[in-house]
Design an enzyme around this catalytic site. Structure first.
Site, PDB file in Angstrom:
ATOM      1  N   HIS A 162      -1.772  -1.414 -32.528  1.00 38.20           N
ATOM      2  CA  HIS A 162      -2.198  -0.304 -31.674  1.00 38.20           C
ATOM      3  C   HIS A 162      -2.526  -0.802 -30.261  1.00 38.20           C
ATOM      4  O   HIS A 162      -2.029  -0.273 -29.258  1.00 38.20           O
ATOM      5  CB  HIS A 162      -3.424   0.357 -32.319  1.00 38.20           C
ATOM      6  CG  HIS A 162      -4.033   1.470 -31.537  1.00 38.20           C
ATOM      7  ND1 HIS A 162      -3.996   2.777 -31.956  1.00 38.20           N
ATOM      8  CD2 HIS A 162      -4.724   1.475 -30.368  1.00 38.20           C
ATOM      9  CE1 HIS A 162      -4.618   3.539 -31.078  1.00 38.20           C
ATOM     10  NE2 HIS A 162      -5.080   2.771 -30.103  1.00 38.20           N
ATOM     11  N   GLU A 163      -3.353  -1.832 -30.191  1.00 37.20           N
ATOM     12  CA  GLU A 163      -3.774  -2.356 -28.892  1.00 37.20           C
ATOM     13  C   GLU A 163      -2.627  -3.061 -28.164  1.00 37.20           C
ATOM     14  O   GLU A 163      -2.522  -2.992 -26.943  1.00 37.20           O
ATOM     15  CB  GLU A 163      -4.962  -3.304 -29.075  1.00 37.20           C
ATOM     16  CG  GLU A 163      -6.183  -2.671 -29.727  1.00 37.20           C
ATOM     17  CD  GLU A 163      -6.730  -1.493 -28.947  1.00 37.20           C
ATOM     18  OE1 GLU A 163      -6.528  -1.432 -27.712  1.00 37.20           O
ATOM     19  OE2 GLU A 163      -7.354  -0.607 -29.573  1.00 37.20           O
TER      20      GLU A 163
END
Length: 207
Positions: free
Chosen positions: A29-30
């Site tokens: 996600h990051e």
């Protein structure tokens, strides 16, 4: 002792498998936040080493400790919105993370569909199913239109007249998030389970 931490003694295999899935999902996600930001002109996250899946970089020590102790984790990628190119660049960067979890959720569940016939309800299949539900949960959670979440960034980018950063009510958003987390988590998890079930039904219909 926390409900999640107890699994370290009761079922170490479950504890470490779940921990790997959670950390992997958050790091992906990051990573995509950082990657899309770089493509749109902001190299802040890239220069600070966020183009990696290393949980120590993407989540940090505090987040990892909190995850082990209370089962709650997070990640944060620095973004300089002033460097981004394009009117809707902030929204695109914000959406990159949740959409990554949506794709991961589908891939985990595709693994469930592919292996369940041969391995039944084996531990591996159960963990793949958990990974699918977890990523759908992250997708839904992060899209909530609340300041501090990706959905809030999208709304702020599309409706700048709201000026959430200066609004008085935004000061109490942390309290609201804590209340919402405990009050609405079961509903979000149920929604994620529903999406997972519909995904498996779709795969069965297609194949």
């Amino acid at each position: 002792m926390d409900l999640f931490l107890r699994y370290l003694w009761e079922d170490p295999r479950l504890f470490f498998s779940a921990a790997v899935i959670v950390c992997f999902s958050i790091c992906c996600h990051e990573f995509m936040h950082a990657f899309v930001a770089l493509k749109l002109g902001d190299d802040t996250a890239a220069n600070q080493g966020h183009l990696t899946l290393n949980p120590l970089r993407q989540m940090g020590v505090v987040s990892l400790i909190m995850f082990c102790l209370v089962g709650i984790a997070w990640g944060q990628v620095p973004v300089d919105w002033r460097k981004l190119r394009g009117r809707f660049a902030p929204a695109l960067v914000a959406l990159a993370g949740p959409l990554t979890n949506l794709i991961l959720g589908f891939l985990f569940l595709a693994g469930v569909f592919a292996l369940a016939g041969k391995f039944g309800e084996s531990f591996a299949v159960q963990m793949l199913c958990y990974g699918g539900i977890l990523n759908y949960l992250l997708f839904l959670l992060n899209l909530l239109p609340i300041p501090g979440l990706d959905g809030g960034t999208v709304v702020q980018n599309l409706l700048p007249q709201l000026n959430w950063n200066r609004a008085e009510w935004s000061k109490g958003i942390l309290f609201f998030l804590i209340v919402a987390l405990f009050a609405g988590f079961d509903y979000l998890w149920s929604a994620a389970e529903f999406l997972a079930g519909q995904t498996l039904n779709l795969l069965a219909w297609v194949f």
